[in-house]
Design an enzyme around this catalytic site. Structure first.
Site, PDB file in Angstrom:
ATOM      1  CG  ASP A  31      -8.323   5.101  -7.515  1.00  0.00           C
ATOM      2  OD1 ASP A  31      -9.331   5.334  -8.217  1.00  0.00           O
ATOM      3  OD2 ASP A  31      -7.609   5.998  -7.042  1.00  0.00           O
ATOM      4  CG  ASP A  62     -17.747   0.836  -3.751  1.00  0.00           C
ATOM      5  OD1 ASP A  62     -18.210   1.975  -3.919  1.00  0.00           O
ATOM      6  OD2 ASP A  62     -16.534   0.627  -3.600  1.00  0.00           O
ATOM      7  CD  GLU A 107      -2.583   1.595   0.212  1.00  0.00           C
ATOM      8  OE1 GLU A 107      -2.416   2.692  -0.349  1.00  0.00           O
ATOM      9  OE2 GLU A 107      -3.422   0.738  -0.168  1.00  0.00           O
ATOM     10  CG  ASP A 134       3.521  -0.432  -8.443  1.00  0.00           C
ATOM     11  OD1 ASP A 134       2.960  -1.549  -8.503  1.00  0.00           O
ATOM     12  OD2 ASP A 134       3.273   0.492  -9.234  1.00  0.00           O
ATOM     13  CE1 TYR A 159     -10.789   4.165   0.954  1.00  0.00           C
ATOM     14  CE2 TYR A 159      -9.585   2.177   1.560  1.00  0.00           C
ATOM     15  CZ  TYR A 159      -9.601   3.536   1.296  1.00  0.00           C
ATOM     16  OH  TYR A 159      -8.447   4.268   1.390  1.00  0.00           O
TER      17      TYR A 159
END
Length: 227
Positions: A131, A168, A82, A109, A208
């Protein structure tokens, strides 16, 4: 930054948001290095025989999912990447608070970091609420592609084992479906829309996912098996 990183399209957003408190700065200086993944090392399966399973979460966000899973399964080793420092320090705080031993993390990464692991190293992979890069011009930044799944994830995941993806975002749901169907290394045994709405009983809702629920967005799960 090496040449390979220059070639990669950035798949993540913020690196840092809120300024860290003095305590969190100290945690990053003193505790984080003890749990940081050494990407210069060639990680071999035989070096981690003390753990029953090894999992990797790509983009663990604030680490709610990984930290709780690690607490619940002390014999399982959880690796995670992360780049967002505020998320990383949140995990480090949980490591300190609950004396968690079975977590290894990195701010690199994930695509670069995974190269340091032996092929077939992992028993599980997670890509949760990545993302979505909702603007069409940014679709190229979406990390979930058939190429990434087949050439990176599948290479490091044992055959027959599971990759779990959750999102989502409606546009990303459609995108993920299309990329999964292109994959030659993963099978998806979903038979109806209801199948991708059923989360496991031991599932841990992340920050999230809870936010999505509050805002009326439905989360879905893709459970893929390495062919």
């Amino acid at each position: 930054m090496d040449n390979q990183e220059h070639k990669l399209v950035r798949s993540f957003g913020r690196i840092k948001t809120r300024k860290l408190s003095d305590k969190k700065e100290d945690l990053m200086a003193d505790l984080y290095p003890k749990f940081e993944i050494d990407s210069s090392k060639n990680h071999k399966i035989e070096d981690y025989q003390d753990f029953s399973k090894k999992s990797f979460e790509i983009g663990f966000g604030f680490g709610d999912f990984m930290a709780q899973k690690a607490k619940d399964s002390p014999n399982q080793l959880f690796f995670g990447a992360e780049p967002h420092i505020n998320g990383v320090v949140n995990v480090v705080s949980k490591i300190e608070e609950f004396d968690i031993k079975n977590i290894r993390i990195s701010m690199e990464d994930a695509r670069i970091l995974l190269e340091s692991f032996e092929d077939g190293f992992f028993d599980e992979f997670y890509i949760l609420f990545a993302d979505p890069w909702p603007k069409v011009k940014h679709f190229k930044r979406r990390i979930i592609t058939a190429k990434f799944l087949d050439e990176v994830v599948a290479k490091k995941l044992k055959k027959g084992m599971v990759l779990t993806i959750a999102t989502d975002h409606d546009s990303y749901k459609t995108w993920i479906c299309a990329e999964i169907l292109k994959s030659e290394k993963f099978s998806w045994k979903c038979k109806s829309k209801e199948d991708w709405k059923k989360f496991p009983k031991d599932w841990v809702e992340s920050k999230y996912q809870k936010k999505a629920l509050r805002e009326g967005r439905e989360s879905v799960i893709f459970t893929l098996h390495r062919i």
